[in-house]
Design a protein around this motif. Structure first.
Motif, short mmCIF file in Angstrom:
data_model
loop_
_atom_site.label_atom_id
_atom_site.label_comp_id
_atom_site.label_asym_id
_atom_site.label_seq_id
_atom_site.Cartn_x
_atom_site.Cartn_y
_atom_site.Cartn_z
N GLY A 40 -8.27 24.48 15.00
CA GLY A 40 -7.35 23.42 15.36
C GLY A 40 -8.06 22.26 16.03
O GLY A 40 -7.63 21.12 15.95
N THR A 76 2.28 21.44 10.29
CA THR A 76 2.83 22.18 11.43
C THR A 76 1.80 23.04 12.15
O THR A 76 2.18 23.85 12.99
CB THR A 76 3.99 23.08 10.96
N GLU A 77 0.54 22.88 11.85
CA GLU A 77 -0.55 23.71 12.40
C GLU A 77 -0.31 25.19 12.15
O GLU A 77 -0.65 26.04 12.97
CB GLU A 77 -0.72 23.47 13.90
N THR A 104 -4.70 28.16 10.49
CA THR A 104 -5.95 27.83 11.16
C THR A 104 -6.96 28.91 10.79
O THR A 104 -6.62 29.88 10.13
CB THR A 104 -5.80 27.74 12.69
N ALA A 110 -7.45 18.12 15.14
CA ALA A 110 -6.52 17.47 16.04
C ALA A 110 -7.18 16.72 17.19
O ALA A 110 -6.49 16.14 17.99
CB ALA A 110 -5.56 18.52 16.62
N TRP A 121 -1.60 19.40 19.46
CA TRP A 121 -0.97 20.42 18.63
C TRP A 121 0.08 21.16 19.44
O TRP A 121 0.19 21.01 20.66
CB TRP A 121 -2.01 21.39 18.09
N SER A 122 0.88 21.97 18.77
CA SER A 122 1.98 22.67 19.42
C SER A 122 1.53 24.02 19.98
O SER A 122 0.41 24.47 19.73
CB SER A 122 3.12 22.88 18.41
#
Length: 235
Positions: free
Chosen positions: A179, A127-128, A131, A183, A198-199
Motif C-alpha cells: 500500500g 478500494t485498496e 495488496t 498511496a 488509505w483506509s
C-alpha cells in the motif's frame, strides 16, 4: 575479465575477506517444518531481511468491521499484463452485504504460474482491496495449487493472510503491504509523503504512512547524507 578474476568476485563478498556475505543458509522452510516451528529462523533456515516495498503474495483485505474491500469492479484483471487475475462481481444481498458497495467480488482467482508481481493490480484497485505481502516462497506440487481462489486470498477474521501448507511464512512478512508504493506520493507530488492515503484494515487499523524522504535518508547507512567526504575528480 579472466576466469580466475571472476572466481575472486564471490570471495571478496565473503565476510572472511572483509565483504558482505550475500548467501545465507536457507532450506526453504524444510528444517522449520521438521521442528514444527514455522517461525524458526535459526540453524540454517534464515531468510534475509526483505525491503519494505517488496512485491510478494497477494492478499484481499477487509475493513475493520469485517466487510470485504473488494467490490468486484474487475479493474485489477483488466490492467494485469500477464492476464493472471480472474474476477467476477455480483450484487450484494441487501440484508447481508459482503462489501459496503452495491457489488462484491464473487469470484476472485490469481494464477501464480503467470503472475509477474508487477503490482499494477494494487495500483488499479480503487478500494485498496488487493495488496501484496513480503512472502514469495511457493512450493507447488500441482498446477491447481498455483491458482489461488478467493477463500485463500481473503484475510482471516484477525486480518492475517491465510497460510497455506506450501507457503513458507515467517514473522513480519505480512506486517506491511505494498500500500505504501501506491498511496505515498500520488502523481509524484512530494507533499503527500508522510500522509495517510488509505483506509483502515481489519487487524491493523489505520496503517502508519511511510516516513518522509529526509527521515528515510537519515536511517539509510548506504546513503551519503553529507557526513562523508566527497571525492572530486578533476578533468
Amino acid at each position: 575479465m579472466g576466469y580466475f578474476e571472476g572466481f575472486l568476485i564471490p570471495l571478496r563478498q565473503h565476510r572472511l575477506f572483509g565483504g558482505k556475505q550475500v548467501t545465507t543458509q536457507y532450506s526453504g522452510g524444510r528444517r522449520a517444518k521438521k521442528k514444527g516451528d514455522m517461525a524458526s529462523d535459526s540453524q540454517g533456515d534464515e531468510k534475509i531481511p526483505k525491503p519494505e516495498r517488496l512485491h510478494g503474495r497477494h492478499v484481499l483485505n477487509r475493513y475493520e468491521d469485517g466487510m470485504e474491500k473488494c467490490i468486484g469492479c474487475e479493474l485489477c484483471a483488466g490492467v494485469c499484463p500477464a492476464k493472471c487475475i480472474h474476477v467476477r462481481g455480483a450484487d450484494n444481498d441487501p440484508e447481508n452485504p459482503t462489501s459496503p458497495g452495491e457489488r462484491f467480488g464473487w469470484i476472485y482467482e490469481i494464477n501464480y504460474l503467470r503472475c509477474i508481481h508487477c503490482d499494477l493490480c494494487v495500483e488499479a484497485c480503487p478500494t485498496e482491496a488487493i495488496t501484496e505481502s513480503k512472502m514469495f516462497e511457493f512450493s507447488f506440487t500441482s498446477r491447481q495449487d498455483a491458482i489461488y481462489t478467493k477463500s485463500e486470498l481473503v484475510v482471516d477474521d484477525a486480518g492475517k493472510a491465510k497460510r497455506l501448507p506450501w507457503e513458507d511464512w515467517r514473522d513480519g512478512e505480512d506486517d506491511q503491504t505494498s500500500g505504501w508504493m501506491r498511496a505515498t506520493s500520488p502523481s509524484g507530488d512530494a507533499t503527500f509523503e508522510g500522509e495517510v492515503g488509505w483506509s483502515n484494515e481489519l487487524g491493523y487499523g489505520l496503517r502508519a504512512p511511510e516516513p518522509k524522504q529526509a527521515e528515510r535518508d537519515a536511517h539509510d547507512p548506504d546513503r551519503d547524507n553529507g557526513d562523508r567526504p566527497v571525492k572530486v575528480v578533476k578533468r
